[in-house]
Design a protein around this motif. Structure first.
Motif, PDB file in Angstrom:
ATOM      1  N   ALA A  75      -6.548  11.010   2.154  1.00  0.00           N
ATOM      2  CA  ALA A  75      -7.012  11.515   3.451  1.00  0.00           C
ATOM      3  C   ALA A  75      -8.345  12.234   3.241  1.00  0.00           C
ATOM      4  CB  ALA A  75      -5.985  12.461   4.062  1.00  0.00           C
ATOM      5  N   ASP A 133      -9.070   9.521  11.692  1.00  0.00           N
ATOM      6  CA  ASP A 133      -8.012  10.417  11.210  1.00  0.00           C
ATOM      7  C   ASP A 133      -6.811  10.391  12.151  1.00  0.00           C
ATOM      8  OD1 ASP A 133      -9.619  11.256   9.047  1.00  0.00           O
ATOM      9  OD2 ASP A 133     -10.496  12.861  10.257  1.00  0.00           O
ATOM     10  N   ALA A 185      -5.033   7.151  11.680  1.00  0.00           N
ATOM     11  CA  ALA A 185      -4.276   7.121  10.418  1.00  0.00           C
ATOM     12  C   ALA A 185      -2.942   7.846  10.574  1.00  0.00           C
ATOM     13  CB  ALA A 185      -5.104   7.746   9.296  1.00  0.00           C
ATOM     14  N   THR A 215      -4.582   2.686   9.078  1.00  0.00           N
ATOM     15  CA  THR A 215      -5.575   3.130   8.107  1.00  0.00           C
ATOM     16  C   THR A 215      -6.868   2.328   8.257  1.00  0.00           C
ATOM     17  OG1 THR A 215      -4.772   1.631   6.408  1.00  0.00           O
ATOM     18  CG2 THR A 215      -3.792   3.821   6.467  1.00  0.00           C
ATOM     19  N   SER A 216      -7.942   2.877   7.694  1.00  0.00           N
ATOM     20  CA  SER A 216      -9.242   2.213   7.734  1.00  0.00           C
ATOM     21  C   SER A 216     -10.052   2.688   6.538  1.00  0.00           C
ATOM     22  CB  SER A 216      -9.978   2.549   9.036  1.00  0.00           C
ATOM     23  OG  SER A 216     -10.386   3.907   9.019  1.00  0.00           O
ATOM     24  N   SER A 240     -10.523   6.418   6.847  1.00  0.00           N
ATOM     25  CA  SER A 240      -9.340   7.254   6.659  1.00  0.00           C
ATOM     26  C   SER A 240      -8.241   6.386   6.043  1.00  0.00           C
ATOM     27  CB  SER A 240      -8.881   7.866   7.984  1.00  0.00           C
ATOM     28  OG  SER A 240      -7.946   8.894   7.744  1.00  0.00           O
ATOM     29  N   PRO A 241      -8.330   6.180   4.709  1.00  0.00           N
ATOM     30  CA  PRO A 241      -7.417   5.242   4.049  1.00  0.00           C
ATOM     31  C   PRO A 241      -6.008   5.775   3.803  1.00  0.00           C
ATOM     32  CG  PRO A 241      -8.895   6.217   2.457  1.00  0.00           C
ATOM     33  CD  PRO A 241      -9.324   6.714   3.812  1.00  0.00           C
ATOM     34  N   SER A 249      -2.253   6.846   4.253  1.00  0.00           N
ATOM     35  CA  SER A 249      -1.164   6.382   5.094  1.00  0.00           C
ATOM     36  C   SER A 249      -0.258   7.573   5.400  1.00  0.00           C
ATOM     37  CB  SER A 249      -0.385   5.283   4.373  1.00  0.00           C
ATOM     38  OG  SER A 249       0.661   4.841   5.192  1.00  0.00           O
TER      39      SER A 249
END
Length: 139
Positions: A121, A13, A16, A21-22, A25-26, A28
């Motif tokens: 998020a 988080d 991000a 991002t990952s 926690s995609p 943006s």
């Protein structure tokens, strides 16, 4: 009664919020998203200060800056720098509140949980823990 109201987060988080991002926690985050979050939390803090319910509030540094101190079998300190892969969520920030009832602190926690964030998020729960006045309250 005093309560500890905790917001949780992960290292992903925090990353991000810096644009990395990952899968964990995609979302943006951009500068406006972060400012909106700070404004939301600032308004809550101002309202709680005005009502006299705010005792303390702090946001915490990312888990990567944490340090874990434990003892090994011989009683020697074992020091590990974070983040800790075995821990999914960590304390991201907290309020210590002095509220008239559990219902009131739950209303506040619900407001905290509604903090705006970008789509995608992850949602983390807001945790409420009573703070006992003394040893007798623990038993």
């Amino acid at each position: 009664m005093k309560y500890l109201v905790m917001v949780q987060g992960t290292q992903a988080d925090y990353e991000a919020m810096r644009g990395k991002t990952s899968e964990h926690s995609p979302a943006s985050w951009n500068e406006q998203d972060i400012q909106t979050m700070f404004d939301w939390m600032g308004a809550i803090n101002n309202d709680l200060a005005e009502s006299g319910e705010l005792v303390d509030v702090q946001g915490l540094a990312e888990p990567a800056q944490a340090r874990h101190v434990s003892l090994d079998a011989d009683g020697k300190a074992v020091i590990t720098d974070g983040p800790y892969s075995e821990t999914k969520e960590l304390l991201a920030g907290y309020w210590v509140l002095d509220c008239a009832s559990l219902e009131r602190v739950t209303e506040i926690a619900e407001r905290v949980a509604r903090c705006p964030q970008p789509a995608g998020a992850p949602d983390h729960p807001v945790v409420i823990r009573p703070i006992p006045d003394g040893v007798g309250d623990l038993l």
